[in-house]
Design a protein around this motif. Structure first.
Motif, PDB file in Angstrom:
ATOM      1  N   LEU B 136      10.679 -42.133  26.747  1.00  0.00           N
ATOM      2  CA  LEU B 136      11.538 -43.148  26.210  1.00  0.00           C
ATOM      3  C   LEU B 136      12.543 -43.850  27.197  1.00  0.00           C
ATOM      4  CD1 LEU B 136      11.868 -40.940  22.902  1.00  0.00           C
ATOM      5  CD2 LEU B 136      10.984 -43.263  22.920  1.00  0.00           C
ATOM      6  N   VAL B 137      13.228 -43.000  27.939  1.00  0.00           N
ATOM      7  CA  VAL B 137      14.197 -43.566  28.988  1.00  0.00           C
ATOM      8  C   VAL B 137      13.433 -44.603  29.607  1.00  0.00           C
ATOM      9  CG1 VAL B 137      15.617 -43.024  30.763  1.00  0.00           C
ATOM     10  CG2 VAL B 137      15.749 -41.331  28.739  1.00  0.00           C
ATOM     11  N   GLU B 138      12.288 -44.128  30.175  1.00  0.00           N
ATOM     12  CA  GLU B 138      11.443 -44.840  31.119  1.00  0.00           C
ATOM     13  C   GLU B 138      11.339 -46.419  30.723  1.00  0.00           C
ATOM     14  OE1 GLU B 138       8.287 -42.975  33.232  1.00  0.00           O
ATOM     15  OE2 GLU B 138       7.353 -44.650  32.990  1.00  0.00           O
ATOM     16  N   ALA B 139      10.917 -46.437  29.199  1.00  0.00           N
ATOM     17  CA  ALA B 139      11.013 -47.463  28.535  1.00  0.00           C
ATOM     18  C   ALA B 139      12.245 -48.507  28.462  1.00  0.00           C
ATOM     19  CB  ALA B 139      10.127 -47.477  27.095  1.00  0.00           C
ATOM     20  N   SER B 140      13.207 -47.572  28.013  1.00  0.00           N
ATOM     21  CA  SER B 140      14.564 -48.268  27.851  1.00  0.00           C
ATOM     22  C   SER B 140      14.916 -48.902  29.106  1.00  0.00           C
ATOM     23  CB  SER B 140      15.536 -47.202  27.469  1.00  0.00           C
ATOM     24  OG  SER B 140      16.836 -47.683  27.435  1.00  0.00           O
ATOM     25  N   ILE B 141      14.830 -48.218  30.320  1.00  0.00           N
ATOM     26  CA  ILE B 141      15.060 -48.882  31.639  1.00  0.00           C
ATOM     27  C   ILE B 141      13.983 -50.027  31.650  1.00  0.00           C
ATOM     28  CG2 ILE B 141      15.018 -48.419  34.105  1.00  0.00           C
ATOM     29  CD1 ILE B 141      15.809 -45.669  33.569  1.00  0.00           C
ATOM     30  N   ALA B 142      12.882 -50.156  31.388  1.00  0.00           N
ATOM     31  CA  ALA B 142      12.097 -51.244  31.739  1.00  0.00           C
ATOM     32  C   ALA B 142      12.647 -52.295  30.847  1.00  0.00           C
ATOM     33  CB  ALA B 142      10.736 -50.744  31.264  1.00  0.00           C
ATOM     34  N   ARG B 143      13.085 -52.034  29.813  1.00  0.00           N
ATOM     35  CA  ARG B 143      13.605 -53.145  28.815  1.00  0.00           C
ATOM     36  C   ARG B 143      14.753 -53.738  29.397  1.00  0.00           C
ATOM     37  NH1 ARG B 143      12.079 -49.465  24.339  1.00  0.00           N
ATOM     38  NH2 ARG B 143      14.103 -48.849  24.501  1.00  0.00           N
ATOM     39  N   GLU B 144      15.691 -52.881  30.057  1.00  0.00           N
ATOM     40  CA  GLU B 144      16.917 -53.659  30.682  1.00  0.00           C
ATOM     41  C   GLU B 144      16.443 -54.475  31.958  1.00  0.00           C
ATOM     42  OE1 GLU B 144      20.051 -53.278  29.600  1.00  0.00           O
ATOM     43  OE2 GLU B 144      20.785 -54.501  31.148  1.00  0.00           O
ATOM     44  N   TRP B 145      15.312 -54.155  32.555  1.00  0.00           N
ATOM     45  CA  TRP B 145      14.827 -54.828  33.754  1.00  0.00           C
ATOM     46  C   TRP B 145      14.354 -56.204  33.125  1.00  0.00           C
ATOM     47  CZ3 TRP B 145      12.771 -53.091  39.078  1.00  0.00           C
ATOM     48  CH2 TRP B 145      13.884 -52.282  39.407  1.00  0.00           C
ATOM     49  N   ILE B 146      13.508 -56.108  31.754  1.00  0.00           N
ATOM     50  CA  ILE B 146      13.230 -57.491  31.532  1.00  0.00           C
ATOM     51  C   ILE B 146      14.556 -58.350  31.327  1.00  0.00           C
ATOM     52  CG2 ILE B 146      12.143 -58.541  29.376  1.00  0.00           C
ATOM     53  CD1 ILE B 146      10.608 -56.093  29.019  1.00  0.00           C
ATOM     54  N   VAL B 147      15.764 -57.716  30.790  1.00  0.00           N
ATOM     55  CA  VAL B 147      16.814 -58.549  30.673  1.00  0.00           C
ATOM     56  C   VAL B 147      17.208 -58.966  31.839  1.00  0.00           C
ATOM     57  CG1 VAL B 147      19.210 -58.506  29.779  1.00  0.00           C
ATOM     58  CG2 VAL B 147      17.462 -57.231  28.526  1.00  0.00           C
ATOM     59  N   ARG B 235      26.095 -48.439  31.879  1.00  0.00           N
ATOM     60  CA  ARG B 235      25.129 -47.409  31.959  1.00  0.00           C
ATOM     61  C   ARG B 235      24.476 -46.875  30.621  1.00  0.00           C
ATOM     62  NH1 ARG B 235      27.324 -42.210  34.201  1.00  0.00           N
ATOM     63  NH2 ARG B 235      26.604 -41.218  32.493  1.00  0.00           N
ATOM     64  N   GLY B 236      24.567 -47.267  29.521  1.00  0.00           N
ATOM     65  CA  GLY B 236      24.233 -46.800  28.458  1.00  0.00           C
ATOM     66  C   GLY B 236      22.721 -46.624  27.997  1.00  0.00           C
ATOM     67  N   TYR B 237      21.823 -47.508  28.754  1.00  0.00           N
ATOM     68  CA  TYR B 237      20.577 -47.775  28.804  1.00  0.00           C
ATOM     69  C   TYR B 237      19.827 -46.565  29.656  1.00  0.00           C
ATOM     70  CZ  TYR B 237      20.082 -50.059  33.496  1.00  0.00           C
ATOM     71  OH  TYR B 237      20.184 -50.128  34.722  1.00  0.00           O
ATOM     72  N   LEU B 238      20.643 -45.885  30.562  1.00  0.00           N
ATOM     73  CA  LEU B 238      20.022 -45.008  31.365  1.00  0.00           C
ATOM     74  C   LEU B 238      20.225 -43.664  30.372  1.00  0.00           C
ATOM     75  CD1 LEU B 238      21.983 -45.826  34.797  1.00  0.00           C
ATOM     76  CD2 LEU B 238      19.389 -46.133  34.298  1.00  0.00           C
ATOM     77  N   HIS B 239      20.691 -43.571  29.556  1.00  0.00           N
ATOM     78  CA  HIS B 239      20.620 -42.446  28.349  1.00  0.00           C
ATOM     79  C   HIS B 239      20.991 -41.051  29.364  1.00  0.00           C
ATOM     80  CE1 HIS B 239      19.601 -44.389  25.053  1.00  0.00           C
ATOM     81  NE2 HIS B 239      18.563 -45.191  25.694  1.00  0.00           N
ATOM     82  N   LEU B 240      22.256 -41.290  30.228  1.00  0.00           N
ATOM     83  CA  LEU B 240      22.190 -40.008  31.264  1.00  0.00           C
ATOM     84  C   LEU B 240      23.216 -38.932  30.530  1.00  0.00           C
ATOM     85  CD1 LEU B 240      22.967 -42.016  34.464  1.00  0.00           C
ATOM     86  CD2 LEU B 240      21.521 -40.059  34.120  1.00  0.00           C
ATOM     87  N   ASP B 241      23.655 -39.247  29.259  1.00  0.00           N
ATOM     88  CA  ASP B 241      24.350 -37.967  28.547  1.00  0.00           C
ATOM     89  C   ASP B 241      23.235 -37.147  27.888  1.00  0.00           C
ATOM     90  OD1 ASP B 241      26.762 -39.531  29.520  1.00  0.00           O
ATOM     91  OD2 ASP B 241      25.998 -40.897  28.128  1.00  0.00           O
ATOM     92  N   VAL B 242      23.514 -35.842  27.891  1.00  0.00           N
ATOM     93  CA  VAL B 242      22.549 -34.773  27.302  1.00  0.00           C
ATOM     94  C   VAL B 242      22.360 -35.249  25.715  1.00  0.00           C
ATOM     95  CG1 VAL B 242      22.093 -32.637  26.801  1.00  0.00           C
ATOM     96  CG2 VAL B 242      23.091 -33.215  28.918  1.00  0.00           C
ATOM     97  N   ALA B 243      21.203 -35.487  25.355  1.00  0.00           N
ATOM     98  CA  ALA B 243      20.824 -35.843  24.025  1.00  0.00           C
ATOM     99  C   ALA B 243      19.993 -34.545  23.432  1.00  0.00           C
ATOM    100  CB  ALA B 243      19.888 -37.107  23.965  1.00  0.00           C
ATOM    101  N   THR B 244      20.645 -33.954  22.389  1.00  0.00           N
ATOM    102  CA  THR B 244      20.096 -32.875  21.907  1.00  0.00           C
ATOM    103  C   THR B 244      19.500 -33.333  20.370  1.00  0.00           C
ATOM    104  OG1 THR B 244      22.114 -32.289  21.097  1.00  0.00           O
ATOM    105  CG2 THR B 244      21.467 -31.060  22.896  1.00  0.00           C
ATOM    106  N   ALA B 245      19.243 -34.656  19.953  1.00  0.00           N
ATOM    107  CA  ALA B 245      18.694 -34.803  18.817  1.00  0.00           C
ATOM    108  C   ALA B 245      17.492 -34.204  18.772  1.00  0.00           C
ATOM    109  CB  ALA B 245      18.805 -36.299  18.707  1.00  0.00           C
ATOM    110  N   GLY B 246      17.163 -33.664  17.637  1.00  0.00           N
ATOM    111  CA  GLY B 246      15.843 -33.231  17.406  1.00  0.00           C
ATOM    112  C   GLY B 246      15.546 -31.731  18.030  1.00  0.00           C
TER     113      GLY B 246
END
Lengths: 261, 261
Positions: B136-147, B235-246
């Motif tokens: 998911l992060v990989e997809a997020s980074i790809a989206r930012e590259w599109i931008v 830097r938000g799109y890199l999701h570098l903060d630990v996510a424990t959702a789920g």
DNA sequence: CGCCCGTTTGAAATAATTCAACACCGGTGG
DNA sequence: CCACCGGTGTTGAATTATTTCAAACGGGCG
């Protein structure tokens, strides 16, 4: 749905089955997922940038696009989604959403709590692989969009966009098919990194080349081979053929566990 | 690794721990994954376009980038990867690879069969969520590259690329840090959809603005705040903060550990 | 009818490309 | 040791794709 029948998740299942194979149990589990139906007016938002919502969203009917806005107010469209697509999956694993999703038509959706998805995935690993696979395809499409805006001129970009939307909506393409076209020229510009004005001129050139028709609210593809050529489109990146990699190997284990458990 | 110690998957674990939390068992399972080590010369390929290989690849040390070539021979770089990154995951679920991966430096890698990953994921659902999250992060980074390539001018594109690479390599950024810079100006052009010549001129402007240093084989960030501003980087799109959702919902162990501190 | 949104057209401005040449630098071989 | 070489970086001038701004058009709708 447009009818007054009570909505079901059938569009989601048939969409997933384009790329994954399910057992009867798995299919039933998918259809039995609890959801809350909703109607979204054209131009309204399914999910907003920065939203920490606790559910994802299936398009039961209609059309929506993902976008990100940049400082000067312009925006980049990141992907287009249709009936059966599952949106906002990342929210369940990433805590918050880095982009918005807006309806391009009046749309009917089903909201599913992330918790439900994550539970289902543990119970049915094959559903987990299918959803993971959808995420991978999403990333693959995003990469192709990077190529589109990064390496191609206006004519190729727009032709490529047309090809992608057509290939995802029509199973077997032939000339002279007309598909519902959800985007304005301005929005095509947002998707391709061009201005609306330039999109207009370039679309006129595509029409003059006999590749597409001249309708405003629909897209008629007059020359599918020519349009693919013009957009350097190769559908492989959509991964539309059923992939069973990693599945068969586990079905046996799953069955055993089912027997044991 | 550059030393003659026998290599381990520790870089993978510490990379995943940037975004996910593991129990001791899970961490040990990750480190115990069987793999085959390899050395890749700079410019050689880890995975080729169209490759149906049966394994994915962890960068133990070094650097690589994903790319796609287009008909006229030019190419688009799709992402840059460093120590600890897991590449080619999609291969296990998608049958074949839609892009290539090339080493930008001499690199040390670990090949892991997909089968092993898929088995581990069934046994440890939390590892599955962690890997899904990476996708998911990989997809997020790809989206930012599109931008980046779709909406920003040359100066912003290049500044943004510098920011991303820096943010992913340095935990806490401060001015005057120097990082290893793996790309030539031509390759920066491939990543940003610009020509090498224009990259050159634009980098001179960034240097003249006092944002970056003048080294050739390294990147010195003289003004981190200014560079972020210039690249509209958040830097938000890199999701570098630990996510424990789920995670907590399923892993009592995690909650207990959290409570225990 | 008048209004709004999306499309169409024109002319001027500009960002980026192209092509071509040269400088630099580490490595390699005579 | 120097000479040469290929890859990379640098510079300049001409060309081009695309943007910008501004205005007009058209159709659907209250």
């Amino acid at each position: 749905m447009p009818t007054n029948d009570s909505p079901t998740l059938a569009p989601l299942l048939s969409n997933l089955e384009a790329r994954s194979v399910f057992t009867r149990d798995e299919a039933e589990a998918l259809l039995a997922l609890p959801f809350r139906p909703g109607t979204i007016e054209s131009g309204s938002y399914l999910i907003c940038e920065g939203d920490p919502m606790g559910h994802c969203c299936v398009i039961l009917d209609g059309c929506a696009f993902r976008y990100k806005t940049v400082k000067d107010g312009s925006r980049q469209i990141l992907g287009i989604h249709f009936r059966g697509d599952l949106l906002g999956l990342g929210l369940g694993l990433l805590d918050w959403c880095d982009h918005g999703i807006q309806a391009a038509r009046q749309s009917y959706v089903a909201y599913i709590p992330h918790r439900v998805i994550l539970e289902t995935v543990v119970e049915f690993p094959n559903i987990g692989r299918a959803l993971w696979r959808e995420t991978l395809v999403e990333a693959s499409i995003a990469r192709e969009w990077i190529v589109n805006v990064g390496q191609r001129d206006a004519r190729k970009r727009i032709a490529h966009l047309f090809c992608e939307v057509a290939a995802r909506q029509i199973e077997t393409m032939r000339d002279h098919v007309t598909i519902d076209w959800p985007l304005t020229q301005e929005q095509i510009g947002d998707a391709t990194g061009l201005t609306g004005v330039h999109v207009n001129r370039t679309m006129q050139a595509l029409r003059a080349s006999g590749l597409i028709g001249a309708e405003k609210r629909a897209l008629t593809i007059l020359d599918w081979a020519g349009l693919q050529e013009a957009g350097e489109f190769h559908r492989g990146y959509l991964h539309l053929d059923v992939a069973t990699a990693g599945d068969g190997h586990f079905h046996q284990a799953d069955s055993l566990r089912a027997v044991a458990g």
